[in-house]
Enzyme design. Structure first.
Site, PDB file in Angstrom:
ATOM      1  N   GLU A  28      10.177  -9.150  -6.645  1.00 18.07           N
ATOM      2  CA  GLU A  28       9.498  -8.798  -7.918  1.00 18.07           C
ATOM      3  C   GLU A  28       9.538  -7.485  -8.155  1.00 18.07           C
ATOM      4  OE1 GLU A  28       6.651  -7.285  -7.761  1.00 18.07           O
ATOM      5  OE2 GLU A  28       6.537  -7.895  -5.637  1.00 18.07           O
ATOM      6  N   GLU A  73       9.202  -6.050  -4.187  1.00 14.80           N
ATOM      7  CA  GLU A  73      10.767  -5.965  -4.368  1.00 14.80           C
ATOM      8  C   GLU A  73      11.463  -6.942  -3.525  1.00 14.80           C
ATOM      9  OE1 GLU A  73      12.302  -2.006  -3.374  1.00 14.80           O
ATOM     10  OE2 GLU A  73      11.057  -1.102  -4.686  1.00 14.80           O
TER      11      GLU A  73
END
Length: 345
Positions: free
Chosen positions: A168, A311
């Protein structure tokens, strides 16, 4: 879409797990000597129904969105960094790009609610619900309909593969994740709040105050996944939960990254408890609320590297361990094949 996906999530394949365990016990090694790699191979066989399992086709899904609570000064970075980092992902310059290339995994970035505009790109999927959530200190982060839409974005974006790593991006999302963890597990907000992007003591106090005010205002039901999302969640968090459900329905392992992804897993597990068996916790992060969320899900992380980037970086690192488990299961010789004497009784 959500109801249909949940209906397709069943238990792990017990027959495949038993067959995988029998093969592991026949390999040229003392029983159980490869530790958690063996347990991982058994879980992967149960998920896929294949003996041996495989994870050659790998995908990384990174969901991005902005958060209204960022206005409370809860992050060390300005809100526009969400859009800027998505552009960095698309240009190939972020940590997740480096690690995904190393792992041979396809990277897909999904705009679930980034505040700024993003140019078309082959690796970008646009599903923008809104330009960020509402500031949940004074209003619900989103409507219940938007919460449902966010989950269904994750379902819709899931692509067939043999292993899915989830990540994310969203300034302010560690605040949303901490609020979800506190509400879902019953721990105090103080126990769930960490440094996020590296805030100082004053920033942490602002973060804690924002969460405590929001939980007192909304009082979300800890067993209601969509309610948790609507009250204090994020569009990318809902999409992550949807991707986990879609992976389970497709009998694909969902490798979850750090704190924010694990908060999304709490949402997914409230929507469908059976999804837990399809989740693999990549690592335990430096965020204090992360072990609490993992304990609630009964997940044991594979790695502990003091990471807190997000991420999907930790999830991609864990793909190498999945690959090792699959290769041991499929390529190592048995005692009979290698003409090696077995252990004496």
């Amino acid at each position: 879409m959500l109801a249909d996906t949940i209906q397709r999530i069943g238990p792990l394949d017990a027959r495949a797990m038993a067959a995988m365990q029998a093969r592991l016990d026949a390999l040229t090694k003392p029983p159980g000597s490869l530790g958690r790699l063996e347990a991982l191979a058994v879980q992967l066989a149960g998920i896929s129904g294949r003996v041996p399992p495989a994870c050659d086709e790998r995908a990384v899904l990174v969901f991005a969105a902005d958060h209204g609570v960022a206005a409370e000064g809860v992050s060390a970075y300005p809100a526009e960094v969400t859009r800027q980092m998505v552009l960095n992902f698309l240009a190939g310059g972020a940590a997740i790009n480096v690690l995904a290339r190393q792992a041979g995994a396809k990277l897909i970035v999904v705009d679930a609610g980034v505040a700024g505009d993003l140019p078309p790109h082959a690796n970008l999927v646009s599903h923008k619900i809104a330009r960020g959530t509402q500031n949940f200190v004074s209003a619900p982060a989103m409507t219940r309909d938007e919460a449902l839409r966010s989950v269904e974005i994750g379902i819709d974006c899931f692509e067939p593969c043999q292993a899915a790593a989830l990540g994310e991006m969203g300034i302010g999302n560690s605040t949303a994740a901490a609020a979800i963890v506190a509400a879902a597990t019953g721990c105090s907000a103080a126990a769930a709040v960490g440094p996020g992007t590296g805030i100082d003591a004053a920033g942490r106090q602002r973060k804690l105050a924002a969460i405590e005010r929001a939980l007192a205002l909304h009082q979300p039901d800890p067993g209601d996944g969509l309610g948790l999302l609507a009250a204090v969640g994020g569009f990318e968090i809902g999409a992550l939960a949807g991707a986990m459900l879609a992976a389970a329905a497709a009998r694909v392992p969902a490798v979850i990254d750090g704190f924010i992804c694990t908060a999304a897993a709490l949402v997914a597990a409230r929507l469908c408890p059976a999804v837990r068996e399809y989740l693999i916790a990549a690592h335990v992060s430096a965020e204090p609320g992360h072990p609490l969320a993992l304990a609630d899900l009964r997940l044991r992380p594979l790695l502990q590297l003091d990471m807190r980037l997000g991420e999907g970086t930790g999830a991609v690192l864990a793909l190498h361990l999945l690959d090792s488990a699959c290769r041991i299961a499929g390529e190592m010789a048995t005692f009979d094949e290698a003409h090696v004497s077995r252990r004496q009784p």
